[in-house]
Write a protein that holds these residues in place. Structure first.
Motif, PDB file in Angstrom:
ATOM      1  N   VAL A   1      47.879  14.360  34.043  1.00 49.18           N
ATOM      2  CA  VAL A   1      47.640  14.763  35.435  1.00 49.18           C
ATOM      3  C   VAL A   1      48.866  15.492  35.988  1.00 49.18           C
ATOM      4  CG1 VAL A   1      47.176  13.926  37.764  1.00 49.18           C
ATOM      5  CG2 VAL A   1      45.986  12.919  35.835  1.00 49.18           C
ATOM      6  N   ALA A   2      50.065  14.931  35.704  1.00 49.65           N
ATOM      7  CA  ALA A   2      51.293  15.584  36.187  1.00 49.65           C
ATOM      8  C   ALA A   2      51.444  16.986  35.576  1.00 49.65           C
ATOM      9  CB  ALA A   2      52.505  14.714  35.842  1.00 49.65           C
ATOM     10  N   ALA A   3      51.128  17.095  34.280  1.00 55.83           N
ATOM     11  CA  ALA A   3      51.231  18.404  33.625  1.00 55.83           C
ATOM     12  C   ALA A   3      50.240  19.401  34.222  1.00 55.83           C
ATOM     13  CB  ALA A   3      50.990  18.258  32.128  1.00 55.83           C
ATOM     14  N   GLY A   4      49.010  18.911  34.534  1.00 52.79           N
ATOM     15  CA  GLY A   4      48.032  19.800  35.150  1.00 52.79           C
ATOM     16  C   GLY A   4      48.486  20.285  36.509  1.00 52.79           C
ATOM     17  N   ASN A   5      49.137  19.424  37.282  1.00 54.72           N
ATOM     18  CA  ASN A   5      49.595  19.825  38.610  1.00 54.72           C
ATOM     19  C   ASN A   5      50.805  20.747  38.549  1.00 54.72           C
ATOM     20  OD1 ASN A   5      47.679  18.468  40.248  1.00 54.72           O
ATOM     21  ND2 ASN A   5      48.684  16.526  39.842  1.00 54.72           N
ATOM     22  N   SER A   6      51.715  20.468  37.587  1.00 54.97           N
ATOM     23  CA  SER A   6      52.910  21.323  37.487  1.00 54.97           C
ATOM     24  C   SER A   6      52.636  22.632  36.756  1.00 54.97           C
ATOM     25  CB  SER A   6      54.032  20.573  36.759  1.00 54.97           C
ATOM     26  OG  SER A   6      53.702  20.410  35.382  1.00 54.97           O
ATOM     27  N   ALA A   7      51.688  22.581  35.773  1.00 55.01           N
ATOM     28  CA  ALA A   7      51.326  23.774  34.969  1.00 55.01           C
ATOM     29  C   ALA A   7      52.518  24.331  34.206  1.00 55.01           C
ATOM     30  CB  ALA A   7      50.697  24.850  35.850  1.00 55.01           C
ATOM     31  N   ARG A   8      53.551  23.497  33.948  1.00 58.07           N
ATOM     32  CA  ARG A   8      54.688  23.943  33.147  1.00 58.07           C
ATOM     33  C   ARG A   8      54.358  23.752  31.667  1.00 58.07           C
ATOM     34  NH1 ARG A   8      58.734  20.642  33.606  1.00 58.07           N
ATOM     35  NH2 ARG A   8      60.378  22.084  32.971  1.00 58.07           N
ATOM     36  N   GLN A   9      54.715  24.752  30.861  1.00 60.92           N
ATOM     37  CA  GLN A   9      54.369  24.715  29.435  1.00 60.92           C
ATOM     38  C   GLN A   9      55.055  23.554  28.725  1.00 60.92           C
ATOM     39  OE1 GLN A   9      52.202  26.808  27.680  1.00 60.92           O
ATOM     40  NE2 GLN A   9      51.586  27.438  29.728  1.00 60.92           N
ATOM     41  N   GLU A  10      56.295  23.207  29.143  1.00 62.94           N
ATOM     42  CA  GLU A  10      56.993  22.081  28.502  1.00 62.94           C
ATOM     43  C   GLU A  10      56.224  20.779  28.729  1.00 62.94           C
ATOM     44  OE1 GLU A  10      58.277  24.153  30.643  1.00 62.94           O
ATOM     45  OE2 GLU A  10      59.800  25.316  29.565  1.00 62.94           O
ATOM     46  N   ASP A  11      55.747  20.586  29.965  1.00 65.85           N
ATOM     47  CA  ASP A  11      54.969  19.377  30.254  1.00 65.85           C
ATOM     48  C   ASP A  11      53.668  19.351  29.459  1.00 65.85           C
ATOM     49  OD1 ASP A  11      56.947  18.802  32.017  1.00 65.85           O
ATOM     50  OD2 ASP A  11      55.845  19.409  33.811  1.00 65.85           O
ATOM     51  N   ILE A  12      53.061  20.522  29.314  1.00 67.25           N
ATOM     52  CA  ILE A  12      51.787  20.606  28.582  1.00 67.25           C
ATOM     53  C   ILE A  12      51.997  20.226  27.108  1.00 67.25           C
ATOM     54  CG2 ILE A  12      49.903  22.123  27.893  1.00 67.25           C
ATOM     55  CD1 ILE A  12      49.908  21.494  30.843  1.00 67.25           C
ATOM     56  N   ILE A  13      53.054  20.746  26.497  1.00 65.44           N
ATOM     57  CA  ILE A  13      53.334  20.428  25.078  1.00 65.44           C
ATOM     58  C   ILE A  13      53.576  18.924  24.932  1.00 65.44           C
ATOM     59  CG2 ILE A  13      54.950  20.787  23.178  1.00 65.44           C
ATOM     60  CD1 ILE A  13      55.449  23.573  24.200  1.00 65.44           C
ATOM     61  N   HIS A  14      54.384  18.377  25.837  1.00 60.76           N
ATOM     62  CA  HIS A  14      54.667  16.936  25.786  1.00 60.76           C
ATOM     63  C   HIS A  14      53.373  16.128  25.903  1.00 60.76           C
ATOM     64  CE1 HIS A  14      56.879  13.252  26.216  1.00 60.76           C
ATOM     65  NE2 HIS A  14      56.345  13.010  27.406  1.00 60.76           N
ATOM     66  N   THR A  15      52.519  16.537  26.825  1.00 59.33           N
ATOM     67  CA  THR A  15      51.234  15.849  27.011  1.00 59.33           C
ATOM     68  C   THR A  15      50.372  15.950  25.755  1.00 59.33           C
ATOM     69  OG1 THR A  15      51.271  16.284  29.376  1.00 59.33           O
ATOM     70  CG2 THR A  15      49.126  15.815  28.401  1.00 59.33           C
ATOM     71  N   ALA A  16      50.335  17.133  25.129  1.00 56.28           N
ATOM     72  CA  ALA A  16      49.509  17.330  23.934  1.00 56.28           C
ATOM     73  C   ALA A  16      49.951  16.381  22.813  1.00 56.28           C
ATOM     74  CB  ALA A  16      49.598  18.786  23.479  1.00 56.28           C
ATOM     75  N   ASN A  17      51.264  16.316  22.557  1.00 53.36           N
ATOM     76  CA  ASN A  17      51.757  15.443  21.482  1.00 53.36           C
ATOM     77  C   ASN A  17      51.508  13.973  21.804  1.00 53.36           C
ATOM     78  OD1 ASN A  17      52.676  17.633  20.057  1.00 53.36           O
ATOM     79  ND2 ASN A  17      54.737  17.568  20.911  1.00 53.36           N
ATOM     80  N   LEU A  18      51.762  13.589  23.062  1.00 53.09           N
ATOM     81  CA  LEU A  18      51.572  12.205  23.468  1.00 53.09           C
ATOM     82  C   LEU A  18      50.100  11.799  23.374  1.00 53.09           C
ATOM     83  CD1 LEU A  18      53.304   9.908  24.606  1.00 53.09           C
ATOM     84  CD2 LEU A  18      52.693  10.680  26.888  1.00 53.09           C
ATOM     85  N   SER A  19      49.211  12.710  23.798  1.00 54.11           N
ATOM     86  CA  SER A  19      47.771  12.406  23.813  1.00 54.11           C
ATOM     87  C   SER A  19      47.244  12.187  22.412  1.00 54.11           C
ATOM     88  CB  SER A  19      47.007  13.554  24.481  1.00 54.11           C
ATOM     89  OG  SER A  19      47.488  13.792  25.772  1.00 54.11           O
ATOM     90  N   ARG A  20      47.628  13.055  21.498  1.00 53.20           N
ATOM     91  CA  ARG A  20      47.141  12.956  20.116  1.00 53.20           C
ATOM     92  C   ARG A  20      47.462  11.569  19.545  1.00 53.20           C
ATOM     93  NH1 ARG A  20      46.997  17.082  15.548  1.00 53.20           N
ATOM     94  NH2 ARG A  20      47.276  18.656  17.140  1.00 53.20           N
ATOM     95  N   LYS A  21      48.703  11.131  19.740  1.00 51.74           N
ATOM     96  CA  LYS A  21      49.124   9.859  19.161  1.00 51.74           C
ATOM     97  C   LYS A  21      48.481   8.678  19.895  1.00 51.74           C
ATOM     98  CE  LYS A  21      53.402   7.760  17.494  1.00 51.74           C
ATOM     99  NZ  LYS A  21      52.627   6.674  17.059  1.00 51.74           N
ATOM    100  N   ALA A  22      48.437   8.757  21.231  1.00 51.32           N
ATOM    101  CA  ALA A  22      47.906   7.644  22.014  1.00 51.32           C
ATOM    102  C   ALA A  22      46.430   7.394  21.698  1.00 51.32           C
ATOM    103  CB  ALA A  22      48.086   7.920  23.504  1.00 51.32           C
ATOM    104  N   ILE A  23      45.644   8.455  21.626  1.00 49.51           N
ATOM    105  CA  ILE A  23      44.202   8.298  21.358  1.00 49.51           C
ATOM    106  C   ILE A  23      43.979   7.776  19.941  1.00 49.51           C
ATOM    107  CG2 ILE A  23      42.060   9.575  21.037  1.00 49.51           C
ATOM    108  CD1 ILE A  23      42.609   9.073  23.911  1.00 49.51           C
ATOM    109  N   SER A  24      44.726   8.335  18.954  1.00 46.87           N
ATOM    110  CA  SER A  24      44.565   7.886  17.572  1.00 46.87           C
ATOM    111  C   SER A  24      44.890   6.399  17.437  1.00 46.87           C
ATOM    112  CB  SER A  24      45.462   8.728  16.658  1.00 46.87           C
ATOM    113  OG  SER A  24      45.380   8.267  15.340  1.00 46.87           O
ATOM    114  N   ASP A  25      46.010   5.975  18.057  1.00 47.22           N
ATOM    115  CA  ASP A  25      46.393   4.557  17.992  1.00 47.22           C
ATOM    116  C   ASP A  25      45.351   3.680  18.667  1.00 47.22           C
ATOM    117  OD1 ASP A  25      48.630   5.412  16.737  1.00 47.22           O
ATOM    118  OD2 ASP A  25      49.988   5.158  18.432  1.00 47.22           O
ATOM    119  N   MET A  26      44.857   4.129  19.827  1.00 45.49           N
ATOM    120  CA  MET A  26      43.878   3.321  20.567  1.00 45.49           C
ATOM    121  C   MET A  26      42.596   3.135  19.760  1.00 45.49           C
ATOM    122  SD  MET A  26      40.915   3.403  22.523  1.00 45.49           S
ATOM    123  CE  MET A  26      40.711   5.114  22.967  1.00 45.49           C
ATOM    124  N   LEU A  27      42.087   4.239  19.169  1.00 48.89           N
ATOM    125  CA  LEU A  27      40.844   4.147  18.404  1.00 48.89           C
ATOM    126  C   LEU A  27      40.999   3.202  17.217  1.00 48.89           C
ATOM    127  CD1 LEU A  27      39.622   7.862  18.405  1.00 48.89           C
ATOM    128  CD2 LEU A  27      38.523   5.938  19.519  1.00 48.89           C
TER     129      LEU A  27
END
Length: 1394
Positions: free
Chosen positions: A1043-1069
């Motif tokens: 959500v923070a990355a979507g509001n800021s629209a900064r590419q650094e935040d987006i990359i961080h979110t992408a890497n974090l999301s991939r790992k978080a979802i895989s671990d959760m599943l």
């Protein structure tokens, strides 16, 4: 083919066509004009290619680019001239010119006085209006015919237009008020514009009859002419009682009639059931209007009569549109038809706008134009340029072609800028109509006309055009009843309106009333037949009926088989084995199960897909019945036979119920009363599929069914190695009977499978070899059993014992020969297994590399940039795509090609991961997020390759229509998608503006594939609810970051979110599934956990897609949607936590202080490492400290490297302890933390990582000691060193979670970590070099005697097979250990600490 070659080929075709047209033209001037225009095109094209070559030589030269653009424009102009020389085109152009000249009469300041009476002028206007409307219809008809017909029709149209214009001007002379006069002239100008558009549309259709949507546009243009005429007639003849309304209605009906001619394009956006509703509503309105027409004729209420006629006309037009759209949908829903799709732009719309803008610009610069005409022309220009800019904006947002996207945006800017400049000059001209201002206006129109012409030329590219539907003969036949009813309705309505027109003037004419009643009945009957036809021809109904008949026939067949089984008369199938029948039955049932949801979805809301899906479903039932009866005929147990047949019948009956419900629903989303029945039928069908699959699995396990023939034979041949037990049984002759019986049974199975394997083996020599060796093995088994029988008779005969031992040895040798022949015929499958193991190792290695990158320790060895590696990555990725194609084709080819493809793909993926790792390292540790994005992209490719190799192994040698071939194609698509994603990621790495967006797109695709590949089988291990709850925290953090990355629209935040999301979802599943399948968890809680895990993942995907949408269109509304998406994820996480608490029951307790535990465990790990290092020091005394370099011998290198690692890890753990104490001192981590969960997770991560470092170092010291003493292999030493490196990376991540990056303790910690990594690398290099040197020194002594040589070969083959099996088992065991260890890690080690 290059564009230059395409151009040359097209010019060749153009030249031949031009000569053909010239030869068939009777007019010499026209023939000469055609050839001259074609010659101009050729010369211009030659010059264009020359200028293009010059522009390539000097790409930065602005002058050459300008010349190229001018030449391209000239070629486009020449092509237009060439098209205009075609027969019929010139006549249309002349008609357009004639209309333009005639329209100049409307530019005069004052209208001349009328020369005729009002009645004469009115009558003449009505007559000329009817003639012009009829001519418009003839133009529409002629545009589909020959060029001569179009020429005659366009000439007549221009003549009728001229007469109509004169009649209109004459009528304008009768108007008393100036405003009315201006209104009449304005309507005449509208008719002029509509007439020009009609001729342009007819011209376009005659040039390209197959052009997308051209017929609909032509019909719309004709209707626009009719509407314009109606408006003028209404204005001029307001005092005629009821006549104008009837005339308007008749013209409107004539205009919509064209919709019913060959409807292969959509008329509107209505669905089929919307069409039915529209017909019902309009028929009701029409009935009321017809009654009103009759009533008002009797009472003489003319205004009410006019209103009823208008309502009837509108209802009839609506009925016609609905009938046309319904007939189109009926046609495309036929299984043999192909639906069309909408183009990116509408070229005819662009051409019309171009024509309108040019005409308006001519009026602007005309010296005779009045101020009102100038303002009218300016309005037209603004209206059409705005429409063009909007069309360009929509096209640029829809297209995925970056060149086209850029061109549309640039063209829209040029049109908008030139329009703005023109508007400024028009304002100046409106203030002062001087010659100077008019000249400025003339100059400003040139750029606008040029920009619009360029845009029109680009939009006419066939790449952007619509594709019309291809309706089959069956589909056309299904359309005919609807079209026939609609045409009958229009004909009878036309007669009714004409009769009503005469009745309103003379209502006391009894014969006319009788005629009116007859026409009313005809209209009612035709509407009834239209409604019946539309309902009967609903999409999917015919296919549902056919499928129901098909399944009823299958049910009768299964009932006949059941009766035969009851009477013990079911004939057995001898042409195929039981295993093959079971495989066939399994695959068919699985395909039926996969189609249940698509059929259910189509039945509830996708009428156009219903016919295709039910036909597909019913097609599987005939092979299902055949396979089921075949399996039953092979079974010996009567109860099993009946179970199979009954369950198959249940499945067929549930499918029949599903089809009845689907037919009732019909794909109508508004028929909600049928949706429950559809859902219930789908559930019953799923239960029937599950029941038969359970029975199949039980039957397969009972008969020991194996995936393929080769695996089956290999198992049997290995079981025949029981013969050595016979040699041991010479001392226990009583056991020989059982062993001989077992050998006999095994060989019987081997002989059956051997025949099938020999038949399917490639090449034929291999099959012949398998057959011979199995026969030889049979002879050996005969001798073995005979000797066993002889020994049982005379147990003490030593000679018979020796013979038995020799026979057993001979059987063992022959088994080895059979196995070697099978390996030769199965080397493709073996290569796939080897390649899959290699890829599994690569994926594990990439996981370790991601840990180093996340810890910020992945650096390049020298000063190289990413650009140095980009080309290698792209080239290797493209090579991998070629290997993918070879793998897919290799499945259908021989084993040799399959083996070659598998080996090549394994080699290429190894090269690809190496170059990507080098590329990631060259980015530098300053940007770890981008490093992780790049490594994740190649990891996705490796995972997809593993799936593809597995699918290829399963599909090898199967038929093209086998389900495994469809799985192979699906895996290949995923592979190509992931390679494409890697290429996009590589190209976006250096583009700071897009790499975040690219990383987010790759993450979304990865999560979707993760859901797709989720197995329904139980996991190998279970986990605790506490671990499950800890995993949900990662989702919460990732959601907040997103959500923070979507509001800021900064590419650094987006990359961080992408890497974090991939790992978080895989671990959760993973954790969700492991916790749900815990043996103590109830079925209800398990299903709930799995459901909310899937819901959480789906919601998170929606959140990421919304972030992506915000990046592309950053509006306030889009950002507000982020909160709604995050709420959905939060709701799912809350449900997951509640589910986890339900798993725990009442055992929830608070842990002890985690910070104290962390400190204790760190110190304990350091002490353990120091003890191991001291033990290593005592192995060999030394005078002074040494370094592990090449001057030492192997044992010395190993000891020194191991000592370096032990010292470095000891320093590392002490540094970690110091960093932890520093955090406590700073207050970042309290002795009793405020948030026990957060600090507890961090401390647990530190404890776990320290334990892993200590354990890995101890293992390394033991391996070094054993290696020096000659008791262990170099491989064990290398594995231990790599484990130390991996656990070091995890400890670094755990320590950096809450630390101050600039503190002294963290600096020492980083230095210590690098020291461990360097020492581990030194040890690995030393051990690998020693292993390589040792391999070179190995010599094999070959025995010279024949018998000894054969025995040596057999022993070597036996050892090879054993080693291969051990290697495969070791790899699987390693993968399981890594997975279990990784899943038990605390969450801080699995999240990005930055």
């Amino acid at each position: 083919i290059s564009p230059v070659q395409e151009t040359a080929q097209a010019l060749k075709t153009l030249a031949q066509a031009a000569r053909g047209v010239a030869a068939s033209t009777t007019d010499p001037k026209a023939a000469a004009a055609m050839l001259d225009s074609a010659r101009d095109v050729m010369e211009g094209s030659a010059l264009l290619i020359h200028e293009a070559k010059q522009a390539l030589i000097s790409p930065g030269d602005a002058e050459s680019q300008q010349r190229l653009a001018q030449v391209a424009k000239a070629v486009s102009h020449s092509l237009n001239n060439c098209v205009n020389c075609l027969p019929g085109q010139k006549d249309v152009d002349m008609a357009l010119k004639s209309i333009g000249e005639a329209s100049k009469k409307l530019l005069i300041e004052t209208i001349p006085p009328a020369s005729k009476s009002f009645q004469e002028a009115q009558s003449e206007l009505n007559q000329t209006a009817a003639d012009l409307n009829q001519s418009a219809g003839e133009v529409v008809h002629a545009s589909r015919g020959s060029s001569s017909q179009l020429a005659v029709a366009s000439g007549k149209f221009s003549q009728d237009f001229d007469e109509f214009l004169d009649a209109g001007i004459e009528m304008a002379g009768h108007t008393q008020k100036k405003d009315d006069q201006v209104q009449v002239i304005g309507n005449l100008k509208n008719i002029s514009m509509a007439s020009s558009k009609l001729l342009l549309a007819a011209k376009s259709l005659s040039v390209d009859p197959a052009a997308a949507n051209a017929k609909n546009l032509l019909a719309a243009a004709a209707r626009a002419v009719t509407d314009s005429i109606n408006q003028l007639i209404t204005l001029c003849t307001q005092q005629a009682p009821g006549q104008k309304e009837c005339d308007n209605a008749l013209r409107e009906l004539e205009a919509v009639r064209g919709m019913l001619d060959n409807p292969n394009e959509p008329v509107s956006d209505l669905s089929y059931f919307d069409c039915i509703e529209s017909v019902m509503e309009n028929s009701k309105v029409l009935g009321e209007s017809m009654a009103g027409i009759s009533q008002n004729c009797k009472t003489g209420d003319v205004p009410a009569f006019g209103d009823c006629v208008g309502s009837a006309s509108k209802a009839l037009c609506g009925l016609t549109e609905a009938a046309g759209q319904a007939s189109y949908l009926v046609g495309v829903s036929d299984p043999n038809s192909q639906a069309g799709h909408q183009g990116l732009v509408d070229p005819i719309q662009f051409a019309k706008a171009n024509q309108a803008i040019q005409m308006a610009c001519q009026n602007l610069v005309d010296p005779e134009s009045s101020p009102s005409q100038v303002l009218s022309a300016a309005t037209i220009v603004a209206k059409h340029t705005s429409a063009l800019c909007n069309a360009c904006r929509l096209a640029s947002s829809k297209t995925t072609n970056p060149v086209a996207k850029r061109h549309f945006v640039q063209s829209a800017k040029e049109v908008a800028n030139s329009t703005a400049n023109l508007v400024k000059t028009i304002k100046a001209l409106d203030g002062d109509f001087s010659e100077e201002n008019r000249n400025r206006c003339r100059v400003a129109t040139a750029p606008l006309i040029e920009a619009v012409e360029n845009l029109t030329t680009f939009a006419s590219n066939p790449e952007f055009a619509s594709v019309p539907a291809q309706i089959s003969n069956e589909g056309s036949a299904a359309q005919e009843p609807i079209l026939q009813s609609a045409r009958s309705m229009l004909d009878s309505s036309t007669h009714l309106l004409r009769t009503a027109r005469s009745l309103v003037i003379n209502p006391k004419d009894p014969p006319t009333w009788s005629v009116l009643a007859g026409h009313s009945r005809t209209v009612s009957d035709s509407i009834k037949s239209l409604i019946t036809a539309i309902r009967d021809k609903a999409p999917g109904q015919r296919e549902c009926d056919s499928s129901i008949d098909n399944i009823n026939k299958c049910i009768r067949d299964i009932e006949q088989a059941s009766l035969a089984t009851v009477s013990q008369n079911l004939p057995s199938r001898d042409d195929i084995s039981l295993e093959a029948l079971q495989e066939q039955l399994t695959s068919t049932v699985q395909e039926i199960g996969h189609l249940i949801d698509p059929v259910s979805t189509a039945a509830r809301g996708e009428a156009s897909q219903l016919g295709h899906k039910v036909t597909q479903l019913a097609g599987y039932f005939e092979p299902l019945i055949t396979a089921s009866v075949g399996v039953a005929s092979k079974l010996k147990d009567h109860q099993q036979q009946m179970t199979f047949l009954d369950q198959t019948k249940t499945l067929a009956e549930s499918a029949l119920q599903m089809l009845y419900a689907a037919k009732e629903g019909g794909g109508n989303p508004k028929a909600s009363h049928t949706h429950d029945a559809i859902a219930e039928a789908a559930q019953l069908m799923k239960e029937a599929v599950d029941d038969i699959m359970v029975t199949l699995n039980e039957a397969a396990s009972e008969v020991g069914m194996v995936g393929g023939m080769v695996e089956t034979i290999t198992g049997l041949t290995l079981s025949l190695c029981l013969s050595p037990q016979m040699t041991k049984s010479v001392t226990c002759p009583d056991d020989l009977g059982c062993l001989a019986s077992q050998v006999t049974v095994d060989y019987g199975q081997l002989a059956v499978q051997g025949r099938l394997a020999a038949h399917t083996a490639e090449p034929e020599e291999i099959g012949f070899q398998i057959k011979n060796r199995v026969q030889e093995l049979g002879h050996g088994c005969i001798f073995l059993v005979q000797k066993a029988g002889a020994l049982q008779i005379t147990p003490s005969d030593s000679f018979t014992k020796r013979e038995l031992i020799e026979c057993a040895r001979a059987v063992t040798e022959k088994v080895s020969l059979v196995l070697s022949a099978l390996q030769a015929g199965n080397k493709g499958t073996q290569a796939c297994i080897t390649a899959a193991s290699a890829v599994s190792g690569i994926i594990a290695d990439l996981d370790t590399t991601i840990m180093f990158a996340s810890a910020g320790t992945l650096n390049a060895e020298n000063d190289e940039s990413f650009a140095d590696h980009r080309e290698n990555i792209l080239k290797t990725a493209k090579a991998l795509v070629e290997d993918t194609k070879m793998l897919v084709s290799g499945a259908a080819s021989g084993q040799d090609k399959l083996a070659q493809a598998a080996q090549s793909s394994a080699k290429t993926i190894t090269q690809l991961t190496d170059v990507v790792k080098l590329g990631a390292a060259s980015i530098g540790s300053d940007d770890p997020e981008t490093q992780v994005v790049l490594i994740n992209a190649v990891k996705d490719v490796a995972k997809a390759l593993a799936e593809l190799i597995s699918a290829t192994k399963c599909a090898a040698g199967k038929a093209a229509d086998d389900p495994s071939m469809y799985q192979l194609k699906s895996a290949a698509k995923v592979m190509v998608t992931n390679v494409t994603s890697l290429l996009k990621t590589v190209k976006a790495v250096e583009d700071e503006a897009t790499r975040g967006t690219r990383a987010l797109e790759a993450t979304i695709e990865c999560i979707k594939q993760e859901m797709l590949f989720q197995s329904k089988d139980a996991p190998n291990k279970a986990t605790t609810p506490e671990e499950f709850i800890r995993m949900t925290k990662g989702i919460t953090i990732a959601t907040a970051k997103a959500v923070a990355a979507g509001n800021s629209a900064r590419q650094e935040d987006i990359i961080h979110t992408a890497n974090l999301s991939r790992k978080a979802i895989s671990d959760m599943l993973t954790t969700c599934k492991q916790a749900a399948y815990h043996p103590e968890v109830s079925e209800e809680v398990k299903n709930r956990a799995l459901m909310f895990g899937s819901e959480c993942t789906t919601g998170y995907i929606e959140l990421l897609e919304q972030v992506l949408m915000v990046l592309q269109k950053p509006t306030a509304e889009q950002k507000q949607q982020l909160a709604a998406c995050s709420k959905r994820v939060a709701g799912a996480v809350t449900e997951l936590i509640q589910t986890a608490e339900a798993m725990k029951g009442s055992e929830w307790v608070d842990p002890e202080d985690p910070t104290v535990i962390a400190e204790t465990e760190l110190l304990g790990a350091a002490a353990s490492i120091e003890a191991a290092a001291k033990k290593l020091e005592q192995l060999k005394p030394r005078a002074k400290p040494k370094q592990a370099d090449e001057t030492l011998n192997f044992e010395e290198q190993i000891l020194e490297a191991a000592k370096s690692i032990a010292a470095a890890t000891s320093a590392l753990v002490k540094s970690a302890s110091a960093a932890q104490r520093e955090l406590v001192a700073q207050g970042k981590v309290g002795l009793i933390p405020a948030n026990a969960v957060d600090d507890g997770q961090w401390s647990q991560g530190l404890i776990s990582a320290a334990r892993m470092v200590a354990a890995a170092t101890s293992s390394l010291c033991e391996a070094a000691n054993a290696s020096v003493q000659g008791h262990a292999s170099e491989e064990k030493l290398i594995s231990s060193a790599k484990q130390v490196a991996a656990s070091t990376a995890q400890l670094l991540v755990a320590c950096k979670v809450k630390a101050d990056q600039d503190s002294e303790a963290m600096r020492r910690l980083q230095i210590a970590g690098n020291a461990v990594k360097k020492a581990s690398d030194n040890l690995v290099r030393a051990a690998q070099k020693a292993a390589f040197d040792k391999a070179d020194e190995d010599n094999v002594v070959v025995k010279t005697k024949f018998v000894g040589g054969i025995a040596q070969i057999i022993a070597a083959q036996e050892e090879m097979l054993r080693k291969e099996r051990e290697l495969e088992e070791a790899r699987k065991k390693l993968a399981q250990i890594r997975q279990q260890q990784y899943k038990f890690l605390p969450s801080e080690l699995r999240e990005d600490s930055n």
